[in-house]
Design a protein around this motif. Structure first.
Motif, mmCIF file in Angstrom:
data_model
loop_
_atom_site.group_PDB
_atom_site.id
_atom_site.type_symbol
_atom_site.label_atom_id
_atom_site.label_comp_id
_atom_site.label_asym_id
_atom_site.label_seq_id
_atom_site.Cartn_x
_atom_site.Cartn_y
_atom_site.Cartn_z
ATOM 1 N N ASN A 1 0.814 -1.216 0.000
ATOM 2 C CA ASN A 1 0.000 0.000 0.000
ATOM 3 C C ASN A 1 0.851 1.271 0.000
ATOM 4 N N TYR A 2 1.718 1.380 -1.008
ATOM 5 C CA TYR A 2 2.658 2.497 -1.075
ATOM 6 C C TYR A 2 1.958 3.840 -1.243
ATOM 7 N N GLU A 3 0.810 3.830 -1.876
ATOM 8 C CA GLU A 3 0.093 5.098 -2.083
ATOM 9 C C GLU A 3 -0.348 5.718 -0.762
ATOM 10 N N GLU A 4 -0.654 4.882 0.223
ATOM 11 C CA GLU A 4 -1.037 5.409 1.530
ATOM 12 C C GLU A 4 0.160 6.010 2.255
ATOM 13 N N PHE A 5 1.350 5.486 1.982
ATOM 14 C CA PHE A 5 2.546 6.051 2.602
ATOM 15 C C PHE A 5 2.924 7.388 1.954
ATOM 16 N N VAL A 6 2.610 7.536 0.661
ATOM 17 C CA VAL A 6 2.901 8.790 -0.029
ATOM 18 C C VAL A 6 1.928 9.882 0.417
ATOM 19 N N ASN A 7 0.655 9.531 0.504
ATOM 20 C CA ASN A 7 -0.386 10.464 0.944
ATOM 21 C C ASN A 7 -1.192 9.807 2.062
ATOM 22 N N PRO A 8 -0.700 9.855 3.289
ATOM 23 C CA PRO A 8 -1.371 9.157 4.401
ATOM 24 C C PRO A 8 -2.785 9.665 4.632
ATOM 25 N N PRO A 9 -3.770 8.770 4.599
ATOM 26 C CA PRO A 9 -5.142 9.174 4.901
ATOM 27 C C PRO A 9 -5.304 9.437 6.398
ATOM 28 N N ALA A 10 -6.383 10.078 6.763
ATOM 29 C CA ALA A 10 -6.645 10.360 8.176
ATOM 30 C C ALA A 10 -6.685 9.059 8.972
ATOM 31 N N GLY A 11 -5.965 9.036 10.083
ATOM 32 C CA GLY A 11 -5.952 7.860 10.938
ATOM 33 C C GLY A 11 -5.093 6.721 10.438
ATOM 34 N N PHE A 12 -4.258 6.969 9.426
ATOM 35 C CA PHE A 12 -3.410 5.912 8.886
ATOM 36 C C PHE A 12 -2.452 5.409 9.957
ATOM 37 N N ASP A 13 -2.349 4.089 10.079
ATOM 38 C CA ASP A 13 -1.510 3.499 11.129
ATOM 39 C C ASP A 13 -0.117 3.114 10.643
ATOM 40 N N TYR A 14 0.230 3.462 9.434
ATOM 41 C CA TYR A 14 1.554 3.191 8.865
ATOM 42 C C TYR A 14 1.905 1.704 8.904
ATOM 43 N N ALA A 15 0.906 0.883 8.695
ATOM 44 C CA ALA A 15 1.126 -0.563 8.606
ATOM 45 C C ALA A 15 1.238 -0.952 7.135
ATOM 46 N N VAL A 16 2.232 -1.761 6.819
ATOM 47 C CA VAL A 16 2.394 -2.264 5.457
ATOM 48 C C VAL A 16 1.383 -3.380 5.215
ATOM 49 N N VAL A 17 0.640 -3.258 4.138
ATOM 50 C CA VAL A 17 -0.324 -4.281 3.730
ATOM 51 C C VAL A 17 0.072 -4.773 2.346
ATOM 52 N N ILE A 18 0.257 -6.074 2.209
ATOM 53 C CA ILE A 18 0.677 -6.668 0.940
ATOM 54 C C ILE A 18 -0.499 -7.382 0.298
ATOM 55 N N ASP A 19 -0.623 -7.230 -1.019
ATOM 56 C CA ASP A 19 -1.705 -7.890 -1.747
ATOM 57 C C ASP A 19 -1.172 -8.320 -3.108
ATOM 58 N N THR A 20 -1.966 -9.104 -3.818
ATOM 59 C CA THR A 20 -1.545 -9.629 -5.114
ATOM 60 C C THR A 20 -1.852 -8.652 -6.239
ATOM 61 N N LEU A 21 -1.045 -8.724 -7.280
ATOM 62 C CA LEU A 21 -1.259 -7.914 -8.479
ATOM 63 C C LEU A 21 -2.293 -8.610 -9.352
ATOM 64 N N ALA A 22 -3.554 -8.280 -9.162
ATOM 65 C CA ALA A 22 -4.631 -8.922 -9.911
ATOM 66 C C ALA A 22 -5.859 -8.031 -9.860
ATOM 67 N N GLY A 23 -6.758 -8.235 -10.820
ATOM 68 C CA GLY A 23 -8.003 -7.484 -10.837
ATOM 69 C C GLY A 23 -7.748 -5.994 -10.898
ATOM 70 N N GLU A 24 -8.399 -5.239 -10.038
ATOM 71 C CA GLU A 24 -8.244 -3.783 -10.040
ATOM 72 C C GLU A 24 -6.854 -3.344 -9.574
ATOM 73 N N ASN A 25 -6.092 -4.271 -9.014
ATOM 74 C CA ASN A 25 -4.735 -3.960 -8.560
ATOM 75 C C ASN A 25 -3.652 -4.407 -9.538
ATOM 76 N N ALA A 26 -4.060 -4.861 -10.702
ATOM 77 C CA ALA A 26 -3.108 -5.446 -11.646
ATOM 78 C C ALA A 26 -2.058 -4.452 -12.124
ATOM 79 N N THR A 27 -2.369 -3.167 -12.100
ATOM 80 C CA THR A 27 -1.432 -2.166 -12.612
ATOM 81 C C THR A 27 -0.592 -1.509 -11.511
ATOM 82 N N LYS A 28 -0.714 -1.985 -10.292
ATOM 83 C CA LYS A 28 0.094 -1.432 -9.200
ATOM 84 C C LYS A 28 1.573 -1.771 -9.425
ATOM 85 N N THR A 29 2.431 -1.006 -8.805
ATOM 86 C CA THR A 29 3.863 -1.251 -8.911
ATOM 87 C C THR A 29 4.253 -2.459 -8.071
ATOM 88 N N PRO A 30 4.883 -3.462 -8.666
ATOM 89 C CA PRO A 30 5.240 -4.669 -7.893
ATOM 90 C C PRO A 30 6.323 -4.384 -6.866
#
Length: 366
Positions: free
Chosen positions: A57-86
């Protein structure tokens, strides 16, 4: 010392496994331990495939949303996330040698979401962290098969065929001695820094830190983890690669044997490992040996400890230390007159006979 004892069961189990493979007349099916060099290659391919097919979730680290806990969340490159940076395009790596076998090395990958602004960790330090540990299981092979038979290959299918097993986690900060942890954890943590402030206790008893702590992920090949002998009941399988997400809040300098010589200074050969410096060859590495040269005089009695008192308010400067003198502590407090007083504690590694070897490592220092 705990790491020495911790490694012994692993070494013993590995040895027994090798020996037991020669005994097949009892009806017990045993499997020979894998070659460490070959497994290093397999581990790297497996981890690199994971990095190429997952993102965080690198986008949250670049622009932290309100209440962001700075926890790294990993997910697969598929579906709507297929174009994310690996992850592969965002991780750093270092080459680390195997601790048990010459000519075997590993590419240790780690992600630095936030490096941290405080003290950096050294290999024998004590680190206060929160973390989540997952094992990348040996049957983790990326596939485009519709595993859950819902008519579409999606994120859920990829997770099923590329499983990670959660085996441990701590949401409340805990303090670890890096010398007691698996080598890959130790090798990664030294790339990060803690927060700039120490723990601040809140009215409800919890502790908080400033938000400039280190945040990252480490991808540890099995040869820098438990290899063929994971702890029983740990949820980690043989030859599993390990993935730890973590936050590094505080670093305390390690002095595991309490001899006032910081363990970092007891790395006599300067190779960044604490296990292989044993000056007196008594089986106890220097960092856990209170009498490093085995001359009957404790190390703490063969060095000189000194306190310097600096009046910061009056503009006094810190002392200039000698080449064989090292700072081991500093504290500041306000005196009754409202002045800030800094106390700096140092040790001097004396060399009475001038032979270039400090007294605490020299059996003949008269």
């Amino acid at each position: 010392m705990k790491k020495v004892y911790f490694l012994l069961p692993i070494i013993t189990l590995a040895f027994l496994t090798i020996i037991s493979c020669k005994k097949d007349d009892d009806g017990v099916i045993t499997v020979p331990e894998l070659d460490r060099g070959e497994e290093a290659v397999n581990a790297q391919l497996m981890i690199e495939t994971y990095l190429e097919t997952h993102f965080y979730n690198y986008e949250e680290f670049v622009n932290p949303p309100a209440g962001f806990d700075y926890a790294v969340v990993i997910d697969t490159l598929a579906g709507e996330n297929a174009t994310k940076t690996p992850l592969m395009d965002q991780v750093s790596s270092k080459t680390v040698s195997d601790r048990f076998e010459d000519n075997v090395s590993y590419t240790l990958y780690y992600l630095s979401a936030i490096e941290g602004d405080g003290d950096g960790a050294s290999f024998p330090d004590l680190c206060t962290i929160t973390y989540e540990g997952r094992a990348l299981t040996s049957n983790s092979i990326l596939s485009d098969v519709d595993e859950n038979n819902d008519g579409v290959v999606d994120n859920n299918d990829l997770k099923e065929v590329y499983p990670t097993n959660l085996f441990d986690a701590a949401v409340t900060p805990v303090r670890f001695d890096l010398t007691q942890l698996v080598d890959g954890f130790q090798d990664t943590m030294i790339e990060f820094k803690a927060a700039t402030s120490e723990a601040m206790e809140q009215p409800d008893g919890t502790v908080t830190y400033s938000e400039d702590f280190g945040v990252g992920v480490m991808f540890i090949p099995s040869g820098l983890a438990y290899f063929s002998s994971p702890p029983p009941g740990s949820g980690i399988g043989s030859y599993n690669q390990l993935i730890f997400t973590f936050k590094l809040f505080q670093v305390d300098v390690g002095d595991q044997d309490g001899d006032t010589v910081y363990s970092l200074l007891e790395d006599v050969n300067g190779n960044g490992l604490e296990e292989d410096d044993d000056t007196d060859s008594d089986g106890f590495p220097n960092f856990v040996d209170p009498d490093d040269d085995n001359d009957g005089t404790l190390t703490v009695d063969e060095i000189v400890t000194q306190d310097y008192v600096v009046n910061v308010t009056n503009g006094e400067s810190d002392p200039v230390l000698a080449s064989n003198e090292y700072e081991i502590d500093r504290e500041e407090e306000e005196n009754d007159e409202g002045q800030i007083i800094r106390t700096i504690t140092t040790i001097t590694l004396t060399d009475t006979d001038g032979d270039g070897t400090p007294d605490y490592l020299d059996t003949d220092n008269s």
